[in-house]
Structure formats: structure tokens, C-alpha cells
Design a protein around this motif. Structure first.
Motif, PDB file in Angstrom:
ATOM      1  N   GLY A 111       0.489  -1.059   0.134  1.00  0.00           N
ATOM      2  CA  GLY A 111      -0.297   0.300   0.263  1.00  0.00           C
ATOM      3  C   GLY A 111       1.178   0.999   0.242  1.00  0.00           C
ATOM      4  O   GLY A 111       0.159   2.138   0.146  1.00  0.00           O
ATOM      5  N   LEU A 112       1.814   1.480  -0.337  1.00  0.00           N
ATOM      6  CA  LEU A 112       3.005   2.597  -0.244  1.00  0.00           C
ATOM      7  C   LEU A 112       3.035   2.409  -1.913  1.00  0.00           C
ATOM      8  O   LEU A 112       3.415   4.219  -1.476  1.00  0.00           O
ATOM      9  CB  LEU A 112       4.183   1.935   0.478  1.00  0.00           C
ATOM     10  CG  LEU A 112       3.887   1.065   1.564  1.00  0.00           C
ATOM     11  CD1 LEU A 112       5.410   1.155   2.270  1.00  0.00           C
ATOM     12  CD2 LEU A 112       3.997   2.395   3.019  1.00  0.00           C
ATOM     13  N   LEU A 113       2.739   2.386  -2.873  1.00  0.00           N
ATOM     14  CA  LEU A 113       2.897   3.032  -3.892  1.00  0.00           C
ATOM     15  C   LEU A 113       1.467   3.314  -4.782  1.00  0.00           C
ATOM     16  O   LEU A 113       0.822   2.299  -5.639  1.00  0.00           O
ATOM     17  CB  LEU A 113       3.688   1.978  -4.842  1.00  0.00           C
ATOM     18  CG  LEU A 113       3.996   2.227  -5.843  1.00  0.00           C
ATOM     19  CD1 LEU A 113       5.188   3.515  -5.824  1.00  0.00           C
ATOM     20  CD2 LEU A 113       5.059   1.389  -6.821  1.00  0.00           C
ATOM     21  N   LYS A 114       1.125   4.593  -4.777  1.00  0.00           N
ATOM     22  CA  LYS A 114      -0.367   4.764  -4.900  1.00  0.00           C
ATOM     23  C   LYS A 114      -0.452   6.309  -5.431  1.00  0.00           C
ATOM     24  O   LYS A 114       0.886   6.898  -4.842  1.00  0.00           O
ATOM     25  CB  LYS A 114      -1.460   4.853  -2.991  1.00  0.00           C
ATOM     26  CG  LYS A 114      -2.184   3.772  -3.086  1.00  0.00           C
ATOM     27  CD  LYS A 114      -2.962   4.073  -1.471  1.00  0.00           C
ATOM     28  CE  LYS A 114      -3.224   3.044  -1.084  1.00  0.00           C
ATOM     29  NZ  LYS A 114      -4.209   3.238   0.033  1.00  0.00           N
ATOM     30  N   ALA A 115      -0.940   6.170  -6.481  1.00  0.00           N
ATOM     31  CA  ALA A 115      -0.760   7.599  -7.648  1.00  0.00           C
ATOM     32  C   ALA A 115      -1.834   8.068  -7.453  1.00  0.00           C
ATOM     33  O   ALA A 115      -2.804   7.509  -7.065  1.00  0.00           O
ATOM     34  CB  ALA A 115      -0.077   7.039  -8.679  1.00  0.00           C
ATOM     35  N   SER A 116      -1.062   9.697  -7.419  1.00  0.00           N
ATOM     36  CA  SER A 116      -2.026  10.949  -8.078  1.00  0.00           C
ATOM     37  C   SER A 116      -2.157  11.233  -9.397  1.00  0.00           C
ATOM     38  O   SER A 116      -1.299  11.342  -9.949  1.00  0.00           O
ATOM     39  CB  SER A 116      -1.675  11.964  -7.031  1.00  0.00           C
ATOM     40  OG  SER A 116      -1.690  11.588  -5.276  1.00  0.00           O
ATOM     41  N   PRO A 117      -2.601  11.402  -9.852  1.00  0.00           N
ATOM     42  CA  PRO A 117      -3.562  12.274 -11.002  1.00  0.00           C
ATOM     43  C   PRO A 117      -2.436  13.702 -11.081  1.00  0.00           C
ATOM     44  O   PRO A 117      -1.946  13.826  -9.445  1.00  0.00           O
ATOM     45  CB  PRO A 117      -4.323  12.881 -11.092  1.00  0.00           C
ATOM     46  CG  PRO A 117      -5.148  13.460  -9.680  1.00  0.00           C
ATOM     47  CD  PRO A 117      -4.316  11.819  -8.690  1.00  0.00           C
ATOM     48  N   MET A 118      -2.070  14.182 -12.111  1.00  0.00           N
ATOM     49  CA  MET A 118      -0.772  15.002 -12.879  1.00  0.00           C
ATOM     50  C   MET A 118      -0.855  16.212 -11.742  1.00  0.00           C
ATOM     51  O   MET A 118      -2.354  16.810 -11.834  1.00  0.00           O
ATOM     52  CB  MET A 118      -0.629  15.568 -13.550  1.00  0.00           C
ATOM     53  CG  MET A 118       0.422  16.019 -14.054  1.00  0.00           C
ATOM     54  SD  MET A 118       1.939  15.306 -13.977  1.00  0.00           S
ATOM     55  CE  MET A 118       2.824  16.430 -13.790  1.00  0.00           C
ATOM     56  N   PHE A 119       0.035  16.907 -11.239  1.00  0.00           N
ATOM     57  CA  PHE A 119      -0.654  18.150 -11.022  1.00  0.00           C
ATOM     58  C   PHE A 119      -0.922  19.240 -11.803  1.00  0.00           C
ATOM     59  O   PHE A 119      -0.777  18.847 -12.935  1.00  0.00           O
ATOM     60  CB  PHE A 119       0.061  18.815  -9.772  1.00  0.00           C
ATOM     61  CG  PHE A 119       2.059  18.365 -10.135  1.00  0.00           C
ATOM     62  CD1 PHE A 119       1.872  19.775 -10.783  1.00  0.00           C
ATOM     63  CD2 PHE A 119       2.753  17.357  -9.616  1.00  0.00           C
ATOM     64  CE1 PHE A 119       4.153  19.304 -11.377  1.00  0.00           C
ATOM     65  CE2 PHE A 119       4.037  17.945 -10.333  1.00  0.00           C
ATOM     66  CZ  PHE A 119       4.630  18.445 -10.936  1.00  0.00           C
ATOM     67  N   THR A 120      -1.671  20.159 -11.539  1.00  0.00           N
ATOM     68  CA  THR A 120      -1.933  21.219 -12.496  1.00  0.00           C
ATOM     69  C   THR A 120      -0.488  22.227 -12.979  1.00  0.00           C
ATOM     70  O   THR A 120      -0.039  23.258 -13.300  1.00  0.00           O
ATOM     71  CB  THR A 120      -3.147  22.473 -12.044  1.00  0.00           C
ATOM     72  OG1 THR A 120      -4.146  21.325 -12.014  1.00  0.00           O
ATOM     73  CG2 THR A 120      -3.738  23.621 -12.768  1.00  0.00           C
ATOM     74  N   ARG A 121       0.108  22.364 -11.280  1.00  0.00           N
ATOM     75  CA  ARG A 121       1.274  23.598 -11.142  1.00  0.00           C
ATOM     76  C   ARG A 121       2.541  23.388 -10.334  1.00  0.00           C
ATOM     77  O   ARG A 121       2.181  22.585  -9.517  1.00  0.00           O
ATOM     78  CB  ARG A 121       0.963  24.940 -11.589  1.00  0.00           C
ATOM     79  CG  ARG A 121      -0.276  25.351 -10.304  1.00  0.00           C
ATOM     80  CD  ARG A 121       0.100  26.870 -10.739  1.00  0.00           C
ATOM     81  NE  ARG A 121      -1.088  27.821  -9.688  1.00  0.00           N
ATOM     82  CZ  ARG A 121      -0.593  28.385  -8.602  1.00  0.00           C
ATOM     83  NH1 ARG A 121       0.221  29.242  -8.851  1.00  0.00           N
ATOM     84  NH2 ARG A 121      -1.509  29.275  -7.851  1.00  0.00           N
ATOM     85  N   LEU A 122       3.415  23.998 -10.546  1.00  0.00           N
ATOM     86  CA  LEU A 122       4.486  24.448  -9.195  1.00  0.00           C
ATOM     87  C   LEU A 122       4.452  25.342  -8.602  1.00  0.00           C
ATOM     88  O   LEU A 122       3.826  26.241  -9.173  1.00  0.00           O
ATOM     89  CB  LEU A 122       5.549  23.969  -9.674  1.00  0.00           C
ATOM     90  CG  LEU A 122       6.416  22.425 -10.171  1.00  0.00           C
ATOM     91  CD1 LEU A 122       6.129  22.091 -11.685  1.00  0.00           C
ATOM     92  CD2 LEU A 122       8.118  22.190 -10.017  1.00  0.00           C
TER      93      LEU A 122
END
Length: 352
Positions: free
Chosen positions: A250-261
Motif C-alpha cells: 500500500g506504499l505505491l499509490k499514484a495521484s493524478p498529475m498536478f496542475t502547476r508548481l
């Protein structure tokens, strides 16, 4: 500066260049391999410490010389590959000259002129085998220049202890992104982001299966049959043991791409933010082809059109090891042997 006249000049002394040299030697051709690196091993000498091959040694070999099994491990690491490539050079007495940096390949009448930082070479044919590692790709994401933390590419990452206790964002849903995220999952505050949900291949799929899938796709396309999808139809990420362990824990969960830095992290479209001390861009590579610029062969998208490994608009030039467009799985140890053999045979026929 001296001028040399071999029949063939190979640019690049990594796995693709060595495979080409093996087959040229078997055909009795006169050739030289020019390598910009001071030591053997190609890009494998510069990878992160925990990197493992996708396949056991038995399915990770160059032509003619099986890779020895690494003591204590089924999946060879990068150091083992470097030792194997160095031994391969010596075993077959391949004429590697290093460090020699090729500045440009030019047409010169019936020959191709190879300009380097240590002299000029004239050859009837050239094989470009420089790979992609030396040309990392960084996307133009909004605010990348605003982020005040550390930014790295895959080529810069070495070990998780360099980031212990830090907040790290890993960008990329391919194998590099998954492996580096898994490497960091235990000792950092990790955020793994991908442009689309990550697709893991079945746990029993390894590099040999990927090579077979890539080969089947190429044969289908060449025969005018329906595109099988090749490796892409199977998934994006090989579940090597460290990736599998992090995923199953359960340590490798992906989030969608962010919009900006932002100066202190990243932000998504809904206003959610994640603070970060470092961002590692696992965003891939482009072919390292600047030495071929004088030949003016690149198309609109920067790629040189090929028939097999041969440049479509310059029959004296072959490209090897850049991916499926220069042979099925040709950027892999197991996959480069067949296109290297085909290139050598075409060159021998041309020279005759």
C-alpha cells in the motif's frame, strides 16, 4: 590530427554498439567503435543503485555471450551489467576507442566523414548507437521555474538515503517512475504522480515476454496485419520485486498529475497542494542524435525515418538501439542482437 579509414564507424560503445561490433567481426569487416565515455558499461554505469533488470541473466544477454548469473540474486543489478559489458568487449577484442566524442557525421563524396575531438575518421558506413540516456526529457510544466526546492531527472537519482525524511514528488508512470517511487516509499514523505492511472503488468511477465510481444507486433506490422499493440497492450510497469512489494504494502499509490508548481510544492486543479523538498522527473528520454545533424535527416517530429535500422534517406547510415523504431525492443540487452545482426548483414552487402 590523424585521419583513419575503417569500413565502418560505430558511434557509441554501450550495449547496442557492442552487439553491432560482434556481428561485424563475425562478417570479417573492418570497423571501429567510438565511445564518449572513459570506461565501459554505457549508461548502466550511471543508473540508480537499486536498479534491477526486468529479466534473469539467462534472458538478458548480448549475442554470443550469455550473461553469467549474479551471485546471490536472480535479477541482475546495474553493476553486474557493467561488468558483463566490460568482459564482452575483452572477450571479442572489440576495437573500442575511448574517450572519443563525435562532434558530427558529414557526407564527404562516397564516404561519411566522422569528426571527433581526437581526429577525423572516414568510413563507407556509420552505425549510430548512442542511445537515449544522455538526452533526458523535461516537460514544460507550469511554474517549473518557480519551484524553490531541488529538481532532478531520472539520470540524477542515485539512492533513497539522499532524501531520507524529505518530502519528495516523483513524476512519471513508467518503469523508472515506479521503481524510483518504490525506492523512496519507505524513508520519505512520498507523492507519486502520473498523467494517467498506472498500469502494472502481470507479476509473471518479465523482459523476455516483453521482447516477444515487441517482436510479434513488428512482424504483424511488417506483414500488414492488425497492430497487436505490443508491449503497450500489456501495461506500462513491470512488477519487479521492489515495485511489487511497495505496491502490495500500500506504499505505491499514484495521484493524478498536478496542475502547476509552486515555490514550495505542487498544486492540483481543485486547489489541493502537496509540499515538497524535491521533485524527481521520471519523464523519459529522447534519442541522442545531435551528431547526425549535419546529415539533415530529421523529420518534422525530430525522428529520422528508417527502413529497419537503415536511414531511409541515407543508406550508408544505420541507427541501432533507440527503441522499436530501430528494431523490436532494440533498446534492451536481449532485443538488440537481432537488429544488430540485420544491420551488419545489410552493411556487408552494401560494401560488397
Amino acid at each position: 590530427m590523424s585521419v583513419r579509414h575503417p569500413q565502418v564507424v560505430i558511434v557509441g560503445g554501450g550495449q547496442a554498439g557492442l552487439a553491432a561490433g560482434y556481428h561485424l567481426r563475425r562478417l570479417g569487416l573492418d570497423f571501429v567503435i567510438l565511445d564518449a565515455r572513459p570506461e565501459p558499461g554505457g549508461a548502466w554505469r550511471h543508473t540508480w543503485e537499486s536498479l534491477r533488470l526486468f529479466s534473469p541473466a539467462a534472458h538478458s544477454s548480448l549475442p554470443g555471450r550469455p550473461m553469467p548469473v549474479q551471485p546471490g540474486g536472480t535479477w541482475p543489478d546495474a553493476r553486474h551489467v557493467v561488468e558483463y559489458l566490460a568482459d564482452y568487449e575483452k572477450r571479442y577484442e572489440l576495437p573500442v576507442r575511448r574517450p572519443v566524442r563525435v562532434r558530427g557525421v558529414h557526407r564527404d563524396g562516397r564516404l561519411l566523414r566522422v569528426e571527433t575531438d581526437s581526429g577525423t575518421w572516414h568510413a563507407r558506413t556509420v552505425i549510430s548507437a548512442t542511445g537515449t540516456w544522455w538526452r533526458p526529457f523535461l516537460p514544460a510544466d507550469a511554474g517549473r521555474g518557480d519551484f524553490e526546492g531541488r529538481q532532478l531527472h531520472t539520470v540524477d537519482y542515485r539512492r533513497p538515503r539522499d532524501f531520507a525524511g524529505r518530502r519528495v514528488v516523483v513524476v512519471g508512470g513508467g518503469n523508472s517512475g515506479a521503481q524510483i517511487a518504490a525506492d523512496l516509499a519507505h524513508d520519505t514523505e512520498l507523492t507519486w504522480v502520473t498523467r494517467r492511472p498506472p498500469r502494472f503488468l502481470a507479476d509473471d511477465i518479465d523482459g523476455r515476454a516483453l521482447f516477444d510481444a515487441a517482436t510479434a507486433r513488428r512482424r504483424a506490422l511488417d506483414a500488414g496485419r492488425t497492430d497487436t499493440g505490443g508491449v503497450a497492450a500489456l501495461g506500462d510497469i513491470v512488477a519487479v520485486p521492489p515495485v511489487r512489494e511497495a505496491r502490495d504494502s500500500g506504499l505505491l499509490k499514484a495521484s493524478p498529475m498536478f496542475t502547476r508548481l509552486l515555490p514550495g510544492g505542487v498544486e492540483w486543479a481543485d486547489g489541493t497542494r502537496a509540499e515538497a523538498d524535491a521533485i524527481i522527473w521520471c519523464t523519459g528520454f529522447r534519442p541522442a542524435l545531435s551528431h547526425l545533424a549535419p546529415l539533415r535527416l530529421r523529420g518534422r517530429r525530430g525522428r529520422i525515418a528508417t527502413t529497419g535500422t537503415r536511414a531511409a534517406d541515407e543508406p550508408r547510415l544505420h541507427l541501432l538501439g533507440y527503441g522499436d523504431w530501430t528494431g523490436p525492443a532494440s533498446a534492451t540487452l536481449i532485443g538488440v542482437g537481432r537488429p544488430a545482426r540485420e544491420a551488419a548483414r545489410e552493411i556487408a552487402a552494401l560494401l560488397r
